[in-house]
Design a protein around this motif. Structure first.
Motif, PDB file in Angstrom:
ATOM      1  N   ASP A 161       0.807  -1.223   0.000  1.00 59.11           N
ATOM      2  CA  ASP A 161       0.000   0.000   0.000  1.00 59.11           C
ATOM      3  C   ASP A 161       0.841   1.275   0.000  1.00 59.11           C
ATOM      4  O   ASP A 161       0.389   2.330  -0.442  1.00 59.11           O
ATOM      5  N   ASP A 162       2.069   1.196   0.495  1.00 55.81           N
ATOM      6  CA  ASP A 162       2.968   2.349   0.539  1.00 55.81           C
ATOM      7  C   ASP A 162       3.893   2.409  -0.667  1.00 55.81           C
ATOM      8  O   ASP A 162       4.898   3.131  -0.647  1.00 55.81           O
ATOM      9  N   ASN A 163       3.584   1.640  -1.717  1.00 58.22           N
ATOM     10  CA  ASN A 163       4.406   1.555  -2.923  1.00 58.22           C
ATOM     11  C   ASN A 163       5.820   1.065  -2.640  1.00 58.22           C
ATOM     12  O   ASN A 163       6.778   1.487  -3.286  1.00 58.22           O
ATOM     13  N   ILE A 164       5.945   0.205  -1.666  1.00 59.45           N
ATOM     14  CA  ILE A 164       7.230  -0.426  -1.360  1.00 59.45           C
ATOM     15  C   ILE A 164       7.202  -1.826  -1.952  1.00 59.45           C
ATOM     16  O   ILE A 164       6.248  -2.582  -1.743  1.00 59.45           O
ATOM     17  N   LEU A 165       8.246  -2.165  -2.703  1.00 58.38           N
ATOM     18  CA  LEU A 165       8.340  -3.462  -3.348  1.00 58.38           C
ATOM     19  C   LEU A 165       8.697  -4.523  -2.308  1.00 58.38           C
ATOM     20  O   LEU A 165       9.671  -4.374  -1.573  1.00 58.38           O
ATOM     21  N   THR A 166       7.890  -5.547  -2.214  1.00 53.99           N
ATOM     22  CA  THR A 166       8.154  -6.653  -1.278  1.00 53.99           C
ATOM     23  C   THR A 166       8.291  -7.932  -2.094  1.00 53.99           C
ATOM     24  O   THR A 166       7.840  -8.007  -3.240  1.00 53.99           O
ATOM     25  N   ARG A 167       8.911  -8.931  -1.481  1.00 54.26           N
ATOM     26  CA  ARG A 167       9.056 -10.192  -2.199  1.00 54.26           C
ATOM     27  C   ARG A 167       8.849 -11.378  -1.274  1.00 54.26           C
ATOM     28  O   ARG A 167       9.054 -11.288  -0.069  1.00 54.26           O
ATOM     29  N   SER A 168       8.438 -12.460  -1.875  1.00 55.15           N
ATOM     30  CA  SER A 168       8.296 -13.732  -1.177  1.00 55.15           C
ATOM     31  C   SER A 168       9.281 -14.701  -1.809  1.00 55.15           C
ATOM     32  O   SER A 168       9.366 -14.791  -3.041  1.00 55.15           O
ATOM     33  N   LEU A 169       9.996 -15.417  -0.979  1.00 57.39           N
ATOM     34  CA  LEU A 169      10.985 -16.374  -1.461  1.00 57.39           C
ATOM     35  C   LEU A 169      10.380 -17.765  -1.589  1.00 57.39           C
ATOM     36  O   LEU A 169       9.297 -18.037  -1.079  1.00 57.39           O
ATOM     37  N   LEU A 170      11.106 -18.624  -2.243  1.00 56.06           N
ATOM     38  CA  LEU A 170      10.712 -20.025  -2.349  1.00 56.06           C
ATOM     39  C   LEU A 170      11.342 -20.809  -1.203  1.00 56.06           C
ATOM     40  O   LEU A 170      12.265 -20.344  -0.548  1.00 56.06           O
ATOM     41  N   TRP A 171      10.836 -22.019  -0.978  1.00 52.52           N
ATOM     42  CA  TRP A 171      11.393 -22.920   0.012  1.00 52.52           C
ATOM     43  C   TRP A 171      12.026 -24.100  -0.702  1.00 52.52           C
ATOM     44  O   TRP A 171      11.478 -24.625  -1.660  1.00 52.52           O
ATOM     45  N   GLY A 172      13.190 -24.490  -0.219  1.00 52.53           N
ATOM     46  CA  GLY A 172      13.860 -25.673  -0.743  1.00 52.53           C
ATOM     47  C   GLY A 172      14.163 -26.626   0.400  1.00 52.53           C
ATOM     48  O   GLY A 172      14.207 -26.221   1.564  1.00 52.53           O
ATOM     49  N   ARG A 173      14.363 -27.882   0.055  1.00 51.48           N
ATOM     50  CA  ARG A 173      14.721 -28.878   1.076  1.00 51.48           C
ATOM     51  C   ARG A 173      15.768 -29.813   0.492  1.00 51.48           C
ATOM     52  O   ARG A 173      15.703 -30.198  -0.669  1.00 51.48           O
ATOM     53  N   TYR A 174      16.722 -30.159   1.334  1.00 53.43           N
ATOM     54  CA  TYR A 174      17.740 -31.115   0.943  1.00 53.43           C
ATOM     55  C   TYR A 174      17.176 -32.523   1.057  1.00 53.43           C
ATOM     56  O   TYR A 174      16.658 -32.912   2.094  1.00 53.43           O
ATOM     57  N   TYR A 175      17.272 -33.266  -0.029  1.00 53.57           N
ATOM     58  CA  TYR A 175      16.947 -34.680  -0.029  1.00 53.57           C
ATOM     59  C   TYR A 175      18.264 -35.422  -0.240  1.00 53.57           C
ATOM     60  O   TYR A 175      19.321 -34.807  -0.167  1.00 53.57           O
ATOM     61  N   LYS A 176      18.245 -36.701  -0.504  1.00 59.03           N
ATOM     62  CA  LYS A 176      19.473 -37.508  -0.552  1.00 59.03           C
ATOM     63  C   LYS A 176      20.650 -36.786  -1.207  1.00 59.03           C
ATOM     64  O   LYS A 176      21.624 -36.471  -0.573  1.00 59.03           O
ATOM     65  N   ASN A 177      20.600 -36.546  -2.480  1.00 61.47           N
ATOM     66  CA  ASN A 177      21.688 -35.839  -3.131  1.00 61.47           C
ATOM     67  C   ASN A 177      21.184 -34.680  -3.988  1.00 61.47           C
ATOM     68  O   ASN A 177      21.857 -34.233  -4.890  1.00 61.47           O
ATOM     69  N   LYS A 178      19.967 -34.210  -3.688  1.00 64.46           N
ATOM     70  CA  LYS A 178      19.363 -33.129  -4.459  1.00 64.46           C
ATOM     71  C   LYS A 178      18.729 -32.103  -3.541  1.00 64.46           C
ATOM     72  O   LYS A 178      18.394 -32.393  -2.406  1.00 64.46           O
ATOM     73  N   VAL A 179      18.558 -30.937  -4.099  1.00 66.34           N
ATOM     74  CA  VAL A 179      17.764 -29.896  -3.445  1.00 66.34           C
ATOM     75  C   VAL A 179      16.509 -29.744  -4.294  1.00 66.34           C
ATOM     76  O   VAL A 179      16.589 -29.607  -5.511  1.00 66.34           O
ATOM     77  N   LYS A 180      15.353 -29.785  -3.633  1.00 72.87           N
ATOM     78  CA  LYS A 180      14.093 -29.659  -4.357  1.00 72.87           C
ATOM     79  C   LYS A 180      13.277 -28.524  -3.772  1.00 72.87           C
ATOM     80  O   LYS A 180      13.326 -28.267  -2.570  1.00 72.87           O
ATOM     81  N   GLN A 181      12.523 -27.877  -4.637  1.00 70.73           N
ATOM     82  CA  GLN A 181      11.586 -26.855  -4.187  1.00 70.73           C
ATOM     83  C   GLN A 181      10.420 -27.555  -3.503  1.00 70.73           C
ATOM     84  O   GLN A 181       9.942 -28.593  -3.964  1.00 70.73           O
ATOM     85  N   ILE A 182       9.966 -26.959  -2.403  1.00 72.18           N
ATOM     86  CA  ILE A 182       8.809 -27.503  -1.693  1.00 72.18           C
ATOM     87  C   ILE A 182       7.791 -26.397  -1.492  1.00 72.18           C
ATOM     88  O   ILE A 182       8.111 -25.214  -1.587  1.00 72.18           O
ATOM     89  N   THR A 183       6.576 -26.774  -1.171  1.00 74.43           N
ATOM     90  CA  THR A 183       5.520 -25.823  -0.851  1.00 74.43           C
ATOM     91  C   THR A 183       5.263 -25.896   0.633  1.00 74.43           C
ATOM     92  O   THR A 183       5.074 -26.977   1.190  1.00 74.43           O
ATOM     93  N   MET A 184       5.269 -24.750   1.275  1.00 79.52           N
ATOM     94  CA  MET A 184       5.004 -24.690   2.720  1.00 79.52           C
ATOM     95  C   MET A 184       3.536 -24.327   2.915  1.00 79.52           C
ATOM     96  O   MET A 184       3.002 -23.462   2.227  1.00 79.52           O
ATOM     97  N   ASP A 185       2.898 -24.975   3.875  1.00 78.05           N
ATOM     98  CA  ASP A 185       1.492 -24.676   4.184  1.00 78.05           C
ATOM     99  C   ASP A 185       1.388 -23.529   5.140  1.00 78.05           C
ATOM    100  O   ASP A 185       2.136 -23.263   5.967  1.00 78.05           O
TER     101      ASP A 185
END
Length: 185
Positions: A161-185
Motif C-alpha cells: 500500500d505504501d508503494n514499497i516493493l516486497t518479495r516472497s521467497l521459495l522454500w527448498g529442502r535437501y533430499y538424498k543428493n538433491k535440493v528440491k523446491q517444496i511448498t510450505m502450508d
C-alpha cells in the motif's frame, strides 16, 4: 547446543544412576521435547558442521525437530555429494538459485555457460538486475492494480500500500543428493 537441548542434563541423570547402582546400565541420552523447530543462520560450511551435530544430539525416541535455515546456508556452487549431512534441512531461496518452475532455465543455462565460476552473491546481484529490468515497465501497472505480481528470479514481487516493493521467497529442502523446491502450508 547440548545445553540448549538439555542433553547434558540427561547425561548427568544417567551418571547419577550409574553411581548408585552396582549393575551395568545401558541408556540413551534424551533431549528436551518442547522444541518446535530450530532456525539456523550460517554459511554453508557452518551449516554443514552444525546440522549433523544437532542430529547426533537428538534422541532417537523423540520426534524429529524440524530444521530451517536462511538462504545464506545454501550454495548453488557446492558439490551435491557434500550435502548428505544436510538431508531434511528446509531453507528459503530465490528462484534463480533453486531449480524451480519459476527459474528462467534458458537464461540460467546461458549464464552458467558464460560465467561458470560466478559466486552465489554475484548470481543474486545478476538476478536482482534482471528483475529490475523486467519491472521497469511493469511498476505503473502494479501501482494501479495492487493484485499484480511479478514472478521474478528473486522471488514473487509485489507493491504494498505504501508503494514499497516486497518479495516472497521459495522454500527448498535437501533430499538424498538433491535440493528440491517444496511448498510450505
Amino acid at each position: 547446543l547440548k545445553a540448549s537441548l538439555e542433553v547434558d542434563k540427561s547425561q548427568q541423570r544417567a551418571n547419577k544412576i550409574k553411581q548408585r547402582m552396582k549393575q551395568k546400565i545401558k541408556y540413551e541420552r534424551r533431549n528436551r521435547r518442547d522444541i518446535d523447530m530450530i532456525y539456523l543462520i550460517g554459511k554453508p560450511k557452518q551449516t554443514k558442521l552444525l546440522k549433523p551435530y544437532i542430529d547426533v544430539n537428538t534422541s532417537p525416541f523423540s520426534q524429529v525437530i524440524p530444521l530451517f535455515a536462511s538462504s545464506l546456508s545454501h550454495s548453488s556452487q557446492d558439490d551435491s555429494s557434500d550435502n548428505r549431512d544436510l538431508v531434511g534441512l528446509t531453507f528459503t531461496e530465490i528462484p534463480w538459485l533453486l531449480n524451480s518452475k519459476q527459474q528462467n532455465k534458458p537464461l540460467a543455462k546461458l549464464s552458467k555457460m558464460l560465467w561458470p565460476q560466478r559466486s552465489d552473491s554475484l548470481q543474486r546481484i545478476f538476478a536482482m538486475g534482471y528483475d529490475s529490468l523486467q519491472l521497469a515497465n511493469k511498476i505503473p501497472a502494479m501501482q494501479n492494480a495492487p493484485y499484480i505480481r511479478h514472478f521474478g528470479q528473486t522471488g514473487v514481487l509485489k507493491l504494498n500500500d505504501d508503494n514499497i516493493l516486497t518479495r516472497s521467497l521459495l522454500w527448498g529442502r535437501y533430499y538424498k543428493n538433491k535440493v528440491k523446491q517444496i511448498t510450505m502450508d
